[in-house]
Design an enzyme around this catalytic site. Structure first.
Site, PDB file in Angstrom:
ATOM      1  N   ASN A 105     -26.898  36.100 -44.692  1.00  0.00           N
ATOM      2  CA  ASN A 105     -26.370  35.755 -43.367  1.00  0.00           C
ATOM      3  C   ASN A 105     -25.252  36.740 -43.026  1.00  0.00           C
ATOM      4  OD1 ASN A 105     -23.649  34.609 -44.034  1.00  0.00           O
ATOM      5  ND2 ASN A 105     -24.903  33.240 -45.277  1.00  0.00           N
ATOM      6  N   ASP A 150     -28.380  28.400 -48.210  1.00  0.00           N
ATOM      7  CA  ASP A 150     -28.796  27.024 -48.499  1.00  0.00           C
ATOM      8  C   ASP A 150     -30.108  26.962 -49.267  1.00  0.00           C
ATOM      9  OD1 ASP A 150     -26.650  25.663 -47.334  1.00  0.00           O
ATOM     10  OD2 ASP A 150     -27.482  25.954 -45.323  1.00  0.00           O
ATOM     11  N   LYS A 153     -39.678  45.374 -57.725  1.00  0.00           N
ATOM     12  CA  LYS A 153     -39.762  45.578 -56.274  1.00  0.00           C
ATOM     13  C   LYS A 153     -41.182  45.253 -55.791  1.00  0.00           C
ATOM     14  CE  LYS A 153     -39.097  48.936 -52.661  1.00  0.00           C
ATOM     15  NZ  LYS A 153     -39.593  50.236 -52.287  1.00  0.00           N
ATOM     16  N   PHE A 197     -15.427  24.364 -44.123  1.00  0.00           N
ATOM     17  CA  PHE A 197     -15.670  25.010 -42.839  1.00  0.00           C
ATOM     18  C   PHE A 197     -17.011  24.500 -42.319  1.00  0.00           C
ATOM     19  CE2 PHE A 197     -12.870  28.614 -41.614  1.00  0.00           C
ATOM     20  CZ  PHE A 197     -11.900  28.429 -42.588  1.00  0.00           C
ATOM     21  N   LYS A 229     -20.042  16.503 -41.637  1.00  0.00           N
ATOM     22  CA  LYS A 229     -19.815  17.244 -42.896  1.00  0.00           C
ATOM     23  C   LYS A 229     -18.508  16.805 -43.561  1.00  0.00           C
ATOM     24  CE  LYS A 229     -22.517  21.186 -41.373  1.00  0.00           C
ATOM     25  NZ  LYS A 229     -22.551  22.513 -40.755  1.00  0.00           N
ATOM     26  N   LYS A 281     -19.200  15.303 -47.239  1.00  0.00           N
ATOM     27  CA  LYS A 281     -18.789  16.106 -48.401  1.00  0.00           C
ATOM     28  C   LYS A 281     -17.437  15.654 -48.978  1.00  0.00           C
ATOM     29  CE  LYS A 281     -21.519  19.985 -46.679  1.00  0.00           C
ATOM     30  NZ  LYS A 281     -21.956  21.358 -46.942  1.00  0.00           N
TER      31      LYS A 281
END
Ligand code: CTP
Length: 408
Positions: A204, A278, A288, A323, A337, A341
């Protein structure tokens, strides 16, 4: 933001004071410059005027700015930085002499003083100079020196001006509140990746800058900081002053979990700014993959939720700050969240915008603490956001300490 008065002495390194002004401004400080008349031979006053918007003060008997105005400079400033400070400046300051504008201001100034000395090695090592340094240090003046190396005069040794970034960081440390003194903070930063094969991965766009700014600021405010830098944050590490921070590097979310869980026993506050992947590949290829004309299907399996795992076995005396990276229904998802959490607070940011969040130098966040109304910070540089967030962390930490102290 602090008000900084920079005194520039007559040394070859005076040109580096220009870069120093820039660095201090980037840290959000207001800077005014004064120079000795001889320093103007090394760097032009106009250069400073160009970046500060104000001509440096040079002459004690300047008709335009009378003497009293010049005393104002020392009244105005929160911190006096002398860079480069010559043997002459040190001597005057140590012995209370004030025969020009810079030495007058230095003597009239009541706040903290940071000296970045620069001179020929033999001069620096002269007993008279060293005695002056010792006198000033005994009075609380802080010194910063560059690394030994080749000087402009060809000598090799001590006496070089410290790098502007190092001087700016030292100034920042002097100014920072020590409200996190002794608090053990673990910060995670950057994105983990899911390797597909040895040369490809799913990732990401997180650069880790938000977490790195938090680690930098927490250290500056006196915390003992451990940083777990995830893969995408590695290239940004050099942008921040992480001296004194213990750094661990991880690549995958499994590695992040393995770094964070055992460290929680020695952690007071976890700030989970990382953007962990995730999912991981069910079977990453050891070699490869060769391309074919066929469609490639990858099977992904869930990666551990590190923060949820920490939250499930948290101690009550710890603070867990998460976050939430959202693109819609920010507050609803953030609140979910926070509770799911077992966090004390969550920082909600919009990762759908290109001007803030992932990869940007700025952020715009909402702080949502348990049982409190959300607080918003308008768009600001990530370093300023980090300070704003740590103000709140310090507040929660203080409250957390009260029952423990009362019980003891
Ligand atoms: N986090 C984590 N481990 C994960 C995913 C997230 O520890 N595998 C942490 C992040 O560091 C952050 C918080 O959990 O502090 C929320 O992360 P975010 O990506 O916003 O949410 P997710 O829990 O991944 O949920 P979703 O992707 O569905 O929004």
């Amino acid at each position: 933001m602090a008000k900084l008065l920079l005194g520039v002495g007559a040394g070859i390194a005076a040109y580096k004071a220009v870069e120093l002004v820039r660095q201090l401004q980037q840290l959000g400080h207001a800077v005014r410059v004064m120079m000795t008349p001889r320093a103007t031979h090394f760097v032009g006053p106009m250069t400073f005027a160009g970046i500060t918007g104000e001509m440096p003060s040079i002459d004690l008997f300047d008709a335009v700015q009378p003497v009293m105005t010049h005393i104002e400079l020392s009244r105005w400033a929160d911190l006096l930085i002398l860079a480069p400070a010559t043997a002459d400046i040190l001597g005057k300051l140590a012995h209370g002499l004030a025969d020009d504008l810079l030495s007058t201001q230095a003597l009239a100034f009541r706040g903290p003083v940071l000296v970045a000395a620069a001179m020929n090695t033999a001069m620096w090592e002269h007993p008279a100079v060293q005695a002056n340094v010792a006198t000033l240090q005994a009075r609380g003046v802080r010194f910063i020196l560059g690394e030994s190396g080749i000087l402009a005069c060809g000598d090799v040794g001590a006496g070089r001006l410290a790098e502007p970034a190092a001087i700016a960081a030292a100034a920042d440390r002097i100014l920072a509140p020590q409200d996190l003194d002794g608090v053990r903070i673990l910060v995670t930063a950057g994105g983990t990746i899911a390797p597909i094969d040895p040369v490809r991965h799913i990732g990401n766009p997180s650069t880790g800058r938000m977490g790195l700014a938090i680690a930098e600021s927490a250290r500056r405010r006196g915390a003992t900081v451990t940083l777990v830098a995830c893969h995408t944050a590695w290239t940004q590490l050099g942008e921040f002053d992480l001296s004194g921070v213990t750094i661990a590097r991880v690549t995958t979310t499994d590695e992040l979990l393995a770094a964070v869980l055992p460290a929680m026993g020695e952690t007071d506050v976890l700030v989970a700014a990382a953007a962990p992947a995730d999912y991981a590949l069910a079977a990453p290829s050891p070699h490869k993959l060769k391309k074919t004309a066929e469609t490639l299907t990858l099977t992904l399996i869930p990666a551990p939720d590190v923060l949820a795992a920490v939250g499930a076995q948290r101690r009550k005396d710890q603070l867990l700050i998460g976050f939430a990276a959202e693109t819609q229904d920010h507050l609803t998802h953030g609140r979910d969240k926070l509770h799911r959490k077992h966090l004390d607070a969550i920082v909600i940011n919009d990762v759908g915008r290109s001007d803030i969040g992932f990869g940007a130098s700025a952020n715009e966040v909402v702080w949502l603490a348990r049982d409190a109304e959300p607080e918003s910070l308008p768009k600001a540089d990530k370093r300023q956001v980090a300070d704003w967030l740590l103000d709140r962390v310090a507040g929660l930490w203080d409250v957390r300490q009260v029952p423990a102290a009362a019980a003891g």
